[in-house]
Design an enzyme around this catalytic site. Sequence first.
Site, mmCIF file in Angstrom:
data_model
loop_
_atom_site.group_PDB
_atom_site.id
_atom_site.type_symbol
_atom_site.label_atom_id
_atom_site.label_comp_id
_atom_site.label_asym_id
_atom_site.label_seq_id
_atom_site.Cartn_x
_atom_site.Cartn_y
_atom_site.Cartn_z
ATOM 1 C CB CYS A 485 -36.528 29.753 -69.314
ATOM 2 S SG CYS A 485 -35.178 30.924 -69.081
ATOM 3 C CD GLU A 524 -38.354 26.306 -70.050
ATOM 4 O OE1 GLU A 524 -37.525 26.159 -70.971
ATOM 5 O OE2 GLU A 524 -38.039 26.647 -68.887
#
Length: 538
Positions: A485, A524
Amino acid sequence: MQQNDTPRQANSDAKRRRKAKDEGSGKPNGFDEVMQVDIDRLIRQSQQEANGETQHEQVVLPERFSEIEVDISELSSTGDGLGLSADGRHVYVVPFTVPGDKALVKVVRHHPPLNYSMTDFIKVLSPGPQRNDAGIGCKYFGQCSGCQLQMLSYEDQLAHKKRIVEKAYANFSGLIPEMIPAVDETFGSPLQYGYRTKLTPHFLAPGGGRRRKAPRDQSVPVEVPPIGYTFKNRKMDMDIEDCPLGTDIVRRGLKTERKRVADNIQKYTKGATLLMRESTIRIPKDRADTNAPAEEQIEPQPDAKGRTAESGDVIRVEKENYIQEKRCVTDHNATSIEYIDDYIFTNKAGAFFQNNNSILSGFTEYIRQHALPPDNEQDPKPIKYLLDAYSGSGLFTITLSPLFKSSLGVDVDPHSIASARDNARDNNLPNTGFAANDAATLFKDVPYPPDQTLLVIDPPRKGCSEDFLRQLLQFGPRRVVYVSCNVHTQARDVAVMVNGDANIRYDIESIRGFDFFPQTGHVEGVAILNKAHINKDV
């Protein structure tokens, strides 16, 4: 690709930032190293274009809270616009803008040692060619800190996020360009609004502050504090009645929860963070009440503050073989249910699980397609074992498990492991196991041969610890899928694997961004790596 820092330039900027801190300026609140790299590069590029003319006089900055006009040069990796001062030696950080915009802004804070100032966006005086205000889907955009990119078309958002990934590897890995493959196009989200399955607005205690210190006068009506998110660049909450990023049931739940808090506000002595989490069940048509209304409100039993495990909102959608029933879970410890294709996942509603269900089918399919090398079936010792570090409730272990002879997921949180075991059972995956253990020591008792093992890692934003990476290199799995992330810490960690040690190192096969959060600056990253052959005779 934009021009990026050389190692010498990056080291010089890092020394200057450390010097500024040593001289007492410190890092400002909200300091972002990623944004600082973009600021340093923009100033350096401006000075190079000025034929290297060095100006030694001090930069004269406008007074705080004055209004100035700023021409936006570029969009930083944080999603904020960056505009240069007239002499090209100072940067104004302007949210909600795109390159080419001329914006009227209010100067909020100066950080002279770091060569930038924070500003509040007031309005666009003349729009840049990429600006698309018609695409803005939220009345709070331009004030709320939640979104950064609604003024960009979705095509431009995806292109920007590809550049974020490219810059992350160029600026934070320290690898030479030849060792970094071309970044693939960003994998888009099927939904750009209405995708968030979880919202967590908050409010302060009535009367201000996190906790009311003095007893309340019962004769005085209690004013309901703002319930929502913070203003951009301010430590103040703004009242958010609706968030168009949320799914339909979550948005309904937000309205219900806001009313519940308002009706019970006199019972609160401190602030709170609310939870709205989508939960889905599938009811076979032969057992479903097909005459039930598509939307309804159920009256659950509340506690003293009117709180319930669910908001009471229900939305039903008819599918080919079942009725899909969605509810909004409001208790962090209650169970939420989610489907990815035909896989079912149950979790504690407050626990981590990806918040964009619309992209999860394509995302997990991408991971499945890249889990094994193309020639794996012809290999005399093929990869047939899966080790999933930071496994959580089993997203990757479970969706990848059918490809492997045996799969093992490891996570530090015992509650997540309990959910993962339930999920493996509910999905009928007998070859899948889970263990509660710190990921930093997970390689100690791995039962799989490294050369036949795929390792999947999905660490928190801070990335992997040095100890974890050291153990990874000692174990030496044949192939690694690194999901992150935070592509900047991912780039740092991937570089450690690429550089390796005397016995093990890795090559990067591919890098790709995934847009789990449209309208925001977040992306991401997925990197695929293979263990390289080291010729010790050289």
